[in-house]
Design a protein around this motif. Structure first.
Motif, PDB file in Angstrom:
ATOM      1  N   VAL A  90       0.849  -1.199   0.000  1.00  0.00           N
ATOM      2  CA  VAL A  90       0.000   0.000   0.000  1.00  0.00           C
ATOM      3  C   VAL A  90       0.878   1.241   0.000  1.00  0.00           C
ATOM      4  O   VAL A  90       0.667   2.176  -0.776  1.00  0.00           O
ATOM      5  CB  VAL A  90      -0.980  -0.008   1.197  1.00  0.00           C
ATOM      6  CG1 VAL A  90      -1.734   1.315   1.292  1.00  0.00           C
ATOM      7  CG2 VAL A  90      -1.968  -1.173   1.074  1.00  0.00           C
ATOM      8  N   ARG A  91       1.884   1.263   0.866  1.00  0.00           N
ATOM      9  CA  ARG A  91       2.767   2.431   0.956  1.00  0.00           C
ATOM     10  C   ARG A  91       3.498   2.675  -0.363  1.00  0.00           C
ATOM     11  O   ARG A  91       3.579   3.808  -0.843  1.00  0.00           O
ATOM     12  CB  ARG A  91       3.778   2.238   2.096  1.00  0.00           C
ATOM     13  CG  ARG A  91       4.823   3.344   2.206  1.00  0.00           C
ATOM     14  CD  ARG A  91       4.158   4.698   2.499  1.00  0.00           C
ATOM     15  NE  ARG A  91       5.055   5.812   2.331  1.00  0.00           N
ATOM     16  CZ  ARG A  91       5.603   6.490   3.333  1.00  0.00           C
ATOM     17  NH1 ARG A  91       5.360   6.151   4.582  1.00  0.00           N
ATOM     18  NH2 ARG A  91       6.395   7.511   3.073  1.00  0.00           N
ATOM     19  N   GLU A  92       4.021   1.628  -0.956  1.00  0.00           N
ATOM     20  CA  GLU A  92       4.739   1.802  -2.222  1.00  0.00           C
ATOM     21  C   GLU A  92       3.805   2.312  -3.311  1.00  0.00           C
ATOM     22  O   GLU A  92       4.194   3.117  -4.156  1.00  0.00           O
ATOM     23  CB  GLU A  92       5.401   0.491  -2.648  1.00  0.00           C
ATOM     24  CG  GLU A  92       6.345   0.671  -3.815  1.00  0.00           C
ATOM     25  CD  GLU A  92       7.182  -0.562  -4.108  1.00  0.00           C
ATOM     26  OE1 GLU A  92       8.030  -0.472  -5.000  1.00  0.00           O
ATOM     27  OE2 GLU A  92       6.989  -1.609  -3.449  1.00  0.00           O
ATOM     28  N   THR A  93       2.552   1.890  -3.269  1.00  0.00           N
ATOM     29  CA  THR A  93       1.573   2.366  -4.244  1.00  0.00           C
ATOM     30  C   THR A  93       1.264   3.847  -4.025  1.00  0.00           C
ATOM     31  O   THR A  93       1.061   4.587  -4.987  1.00  0.00           O
ATOM     32  CB  THR A  93       0.281   1.525  -4.152  1.00  0.00           C
ATOM     33  OG1 THR A  93       0.612   0.142  -4.347  1.00  0.00           O
ATOM     34  CG2 THR A  93      -0.733   1.946  -5.200  1.00  0.00           C
ATOM     35  N   ILE A  94       1.267   4.285  -2.778  1.00  0.00           N
ATOM     36  CA  ILE A  94       0.952   5.689  -2.468  1.00  0.00           C
ATOM     37  C   ILE A  94       2.044   6.618  -2.983  1.00  0.00           C
ATOM     38  O   ILE A  94       1.760   7.599  -3.669  1.00  0.00           O
ATOM     39  CB  ILE A  94       0.752   5.883  -0.945  1.00  0.00           C
ATOM     40  CG1 ILE A  94      -0.559   5.219  -0.507  1.00  0.00           C
ATOM     41  CG2 ILE A  94       0.755   7.367  -0.566  1.00  0.00           C
ATOM     42  CD1 ILE A  94      -0.742   5.141   0.999  1.00  0.00           C
ATOM     43  N   ASP A  95       3.301   6.337  -2.625  1.00  0.00           N
ATOM     44  CA  ASP A  95       4.350   7.307  -2.982  1.00  0.00           C
ATOM     45  C   ASP A  95       5.676   6.687  -3.399  1.00  0.00           C
ATOM     46  O   ASP A  95       6.673   7.386  -3.517  1.00  0.00           O
ATOM     47  CB  ASP A  95       4.577   8.297  -1.828  1.00  0.00           C
ATOM     48  CG  ASP A  95       5.233   7.678  -0.605  1.00  0.00           C
ATOM     49  OD1 ASP A  95       5.443   6.448  -0.577  1.00  0.00           O
ATOM     50  OD2 ASP A  95       5.531   8.438   0.332  1.00  0.00           O
ATOM     51  N   GLY A  96       5.699   5.380  -3.631  1.00  0.00           N
ATOM     52  CA  GLY A  96       6.913   4.732  -4.092  1.00  0.00           C
ATOM     53  C   GLY A  96       7.888   4.366  -2.986  1.00  0.00           C
ATOM     54  O   GLY A  96       8.921   3.756  -3.255  1.00  0.00           O
TER      55      GLY A  96
END
Length: 189
Positions: free
Chosen positions: A158-164
């Protein structure tokens, strides 16, 4: 907290240290996120970083109740709510709850002092195996490590999808590690 658990002197210390590391890594997925980003569910599921942290705090709290032989309830509405930050609920409140639960887990395990201590299985709830008569403190700690690690993986996605952002650059930023040729600490965009 460093990126790895230090040397441990015994099994109980090791289980508690690995659980603490898993909690820390999960909480790290929220580092630098706005309130809106903490609630965002940008992947195929309805999972959010804030909701996953809240769920793990709730799950550990429930298992702590099991260790203390408190009755469980099959409140499916509450189960769904603990996967999302409530209106007006802050990540700082969730972190404070998780920290209180963690401290109580460590205190309770230390007071019992026996990882083989048996806790009767409550068969009134559907998620407990019918073929088990008891859990042990060891089993519950291992389950909490597994549960927290599984949901940390979800939160990472989820975090990587939000801002990489990914785990080690976040860890480097949170802990003030210097930039190296192979690791650049995360910075807000």
């Amino acid at each position: 907290m460093p990126g790895q658990v230090g040397l441990v002197g015994n099994e109980q210390e090791g289980l508690l240290a690995f659980l603490a590391q898993a909690r820390y890594t999960l909480k790290l997925t929220a580092y630098g996120l706005s309130d809106e980003q903490l609630r965002a569910a940008p992947s195929a599921s309805a999972l959010s970083v804030g909701g996953l942290i809240k769920h793990c705090a709730s799950t550990e709290e429930n298992w702590l109740g099991t260790i203390k032989n408190e009755p469980q309830t099959a409140d499916y509405d509450a189960y769904g709510r603990n996967f999302a930050l409530a209106e007006g609920e802050s990540i700082d409140e969730v972190f404070a709850r998780y920290d209180r639960v963690a401290a109580e887990t460590e205190k309770t395990v230390a007071e019992i002092g026996d990882l083989g201590h048996r806790i009767p299985v409550d068969h009134s709830v559907p998620w407990n195996r019918k073929d088990l008569t008891h859990f042990t403190v060891r089993y519950i700690l291992l389950h909490l490590i597994q549960e927290t690690a599984r949901h940390t993986g979800h939160a990472d996605i989820v975090r990587e999808t939000i801002d990489g952002a990914t785990a080690f650059p976040l860890l480097a930023a949170a802990e003030g590690w210097p930039e190296t040729p192979w690791l650049k600490p995360w910075q807000p965009s």
